[in-house]
Design a protein around this motif. Sequence first.
Motif, short mmCIF file in Angstrom:
data_model
loop_
_atom_site.label_atom_id
_atom_site.label_comp_id
_atom_site.label_asym_id
_atom_site.label_seq_id
_atom_site.Cartn_x
_atom_site.Cartn_y
_atom_site.Cartn_z
N THR A 193 -36.82 32.08 0.42
CA THR A 193 -35.74 32.56 -0.45
C THR A 193 -34.62 33.12 0.42
OG1 THR A 193 -37.24 33.09 -2.27
CG2 THR A 193 -35.10 34.19 -2.26
N ASP A 224 -24.65 35.92 -0.77
CA ASP A 224 -23.60 34.98 -1.19
C ASP A 224 -22.43 35.13 -0.25
OD1 ASP A 224 -22.43 33.01 -2.68
OD2 ASP A 224 -22.57 34.09 -4.60
N ARG A 241 -21.97 29.66 1.81
CA ARG A 241 -23.15 29.28 1.02
C ARG A 241 -23.27 27.77 0.84
NH1 ARG A 241 -25.38 31.78 -4.74
NH2 ARG A 241 -26.88 30.11 -5.16
N GLU A 242 -22.19 27.13 0.47
CA GLU A 242 -22.26 25.68 0.28
C GLU A 242 -22.65 24.96 1.56
OE1 GLU A 242 -18.74 24.08 -1.44
OE2 GLU A 242 -18.91 25.24 -3.30
N TYR A 297 -24.60 26.12 3.92
CA TYR A 297 -26.03 26.32 4.15
C TYR A 297 -26.86 25.51 3.15
CZ TYR A 297 -24.83 30.07 7.39
OH TYR A 297 -24.34 30.79 8.45
N GLU A 298 -26.39 25.40 1.93
CA GLU A 298 -27.10 24.57 0.96
C GLU A 298 -27.07 23.10 1.39
OE1 GLU A 298 -26.47 27.09 -3.18
OE2 GLU A 298 -24.97 25.59 -2.60
N ARG A 299 -25.93 22.68 1.93
CA ARG A 299 -25.84 21.30 2.43
C ARG A 299 -26.77 21.09 3.62
NH1 ARG A 299 -21.00 21.54 3.79
NH2 ARG A 299 -20.19 21.13 1.69
N ALA A 304 -29.57 22.60 4.17
CA ALA A 304 -30.94 22.50 3.67
C ALA A 304 -31.23 21.10 3.16
CB ALA A 304 -31.17 23.53 2.56
N ARG A 305 -30.24 20.50 2.48
CA ARG A 305 -30.43 19.12 2.01
C ARG A 305 -30.52 18.14 3.17
NH1 ARG A 305 -26.51 20.94 -1.75
NH2 ARG A 305 -24.84 19.83 -0.65
N ASP A 355 -34.56 21.35 1.11
CA ASP A 355 -33.92 22.03 -0.01
C ASP A 355 -34.85 22.22 -1.20
OD1 ASP A 355 -33.47 19.09 0.06
OD2 ASP A 355 -32.68 19.42 -1.96
N THR A 376 -34.88 28.43 -1.85
CA THR A 376 -34.16 28.92 -3.03
C THR A 376 -33.03 29.83 -2.59
OG1 THR A 376 -36.16 28.85 -4.40
CG2 THR A 376 -34.36 30.26 -5.16
N PHE A 377 -31.82 29.53 -3.05
CA PHE A 377 -30.67 30.40 -2.80
C PHE A 377 -30.54 31.33 -4.01
CE2 PHE A 377 -30.00 27.10 0.24
CZ PHE A 377 -29.32 27.71 1.29
#
Length: 352
Positions: free
Chosen positions: A210, A214, A218-219, A221-223, A225-226, A231, A235-236
Motif C-alpha cells: 500500500t 498524494d 502519483r500518475e 508512480y502508478e504508471r 507499477a503498471r 500494479d 494499492t495507491f
Amino acid sequence: MRVAFVSMKTSHYRDTKGARRLERLARQMADAGHDVTVYCARWWDGDERRFEPDDISYRAVTAEPNAAAFAARLPVRIARNGADVVHARPTPPESVPAAKLGGALARAPLLVDWFGDEALPGGRRTEWAARAPDRIVTPSEMVRTNAREQGADGDATTVIPESIDVDLIRETEPAETVDVAFAHPLDESANVESLMLGLAELRERDWSATIIGDGPYREDYERQARDLRIDDRVTFAGACDREERVSLYRGAHVFVQTAYREQFATELLWALACGCVGIVEYQARSSAHELIEQRERSFRVTSTQGMAEAIVDAGTYERRTFDEAFAEFDHDAVRGEYEDLYARLIDERGLF
C-alpha cells in the motif's frame, strides 16, 4: 510557566513541518496549563493585535510578514508582556537576535527550534541566528550537524525528536493485513521507484503493498507499477488522514522508507510504533536511519537487491500491531523533554 513562542510566519502563511512542530508544541504546552503566547505576523481576519483561540494568545507583531519590522518590534513586545522562556524558530534569521534581546529584557533564556526545513539565506545573518540562542533544539542528529555547520555551538545543541499519539495507536483498529506499507507525499523527493524496483524483484512471491500519499508524481508512480507488472498488488491509497494511516500501519507487516530528504522520518516513527518492521534505504539527506539504529526489527539497505532481500527477511519477524519500545515518543513524553529543558535553562539564567 510563561512561554513566548516566536514564529513570524505561522503555518497559516507557509505550511512547513517546522512551523507545524512549533505550533503543535504551543498547543500541548497550553493544554498542560502553561501560559502560552505566540508572537507572529497577523494571519487572522480583522485589525485586532491579539487573537486567542484554544487557550493560546497570538499577538501580531506586524500586520504582514516583514522581517525588518518584525525584528525591530519584537523585543519590546516580549519585554512588555513578560516570559519565563522564549522559544523561537530561526526564520527569518533577524528574528533570533531580536528574540534574544526580548528575552534579555524579560530575564528569560532563548531556545531556538531548528527543524532544518527553514529557507535560511546563509552567511552572517544565519550565523547570528545559530550563535544567539542559549540552546538550539533539532529533531535529529543530521539536523544538529547542519546547525553546527551554520555556526551553532555543539555544546548548546540538543536533539528532541518528533512525537506521536500512543493512545491513538492503541485505540485504532488495524486495517486489512498488507505486507508492505509506504507513506510520503508523492513528490520529487519520495523516491518510490526504489521500493517499486525492489518489489518487482519479488514478482514470483506472494505479497501486497500500500502506497500512502498524494502529489504531482502519483500518475508517474502508478504508471511505473503498471510497467513493472506489479500494479495488481500495489494499492495507491491517497493522502489519508492520521487515523487512516495508523489503521493501515497497524495492518502492515513492513514499512519502507526511501525518501531522499527527511529532517525527521515522522511516518516511519508512527509505523514502527504500530509494530511494523522498518526498512530504510540510506540517503545522505535523510535522518531516517537514526530511528532504526540499535533496533532489532529493522533493516538498512543501499540497493534494489538489498531492498528485496530485506522485504523477504522481514518475514522472519512476527506481525505486531504495537511496539511498546516507542512509547517514549508519545506527545506527553516529548513535551516533558521540552519542559525539563526550559527548567534547566531558567536555572542557568538564574546563576547570572
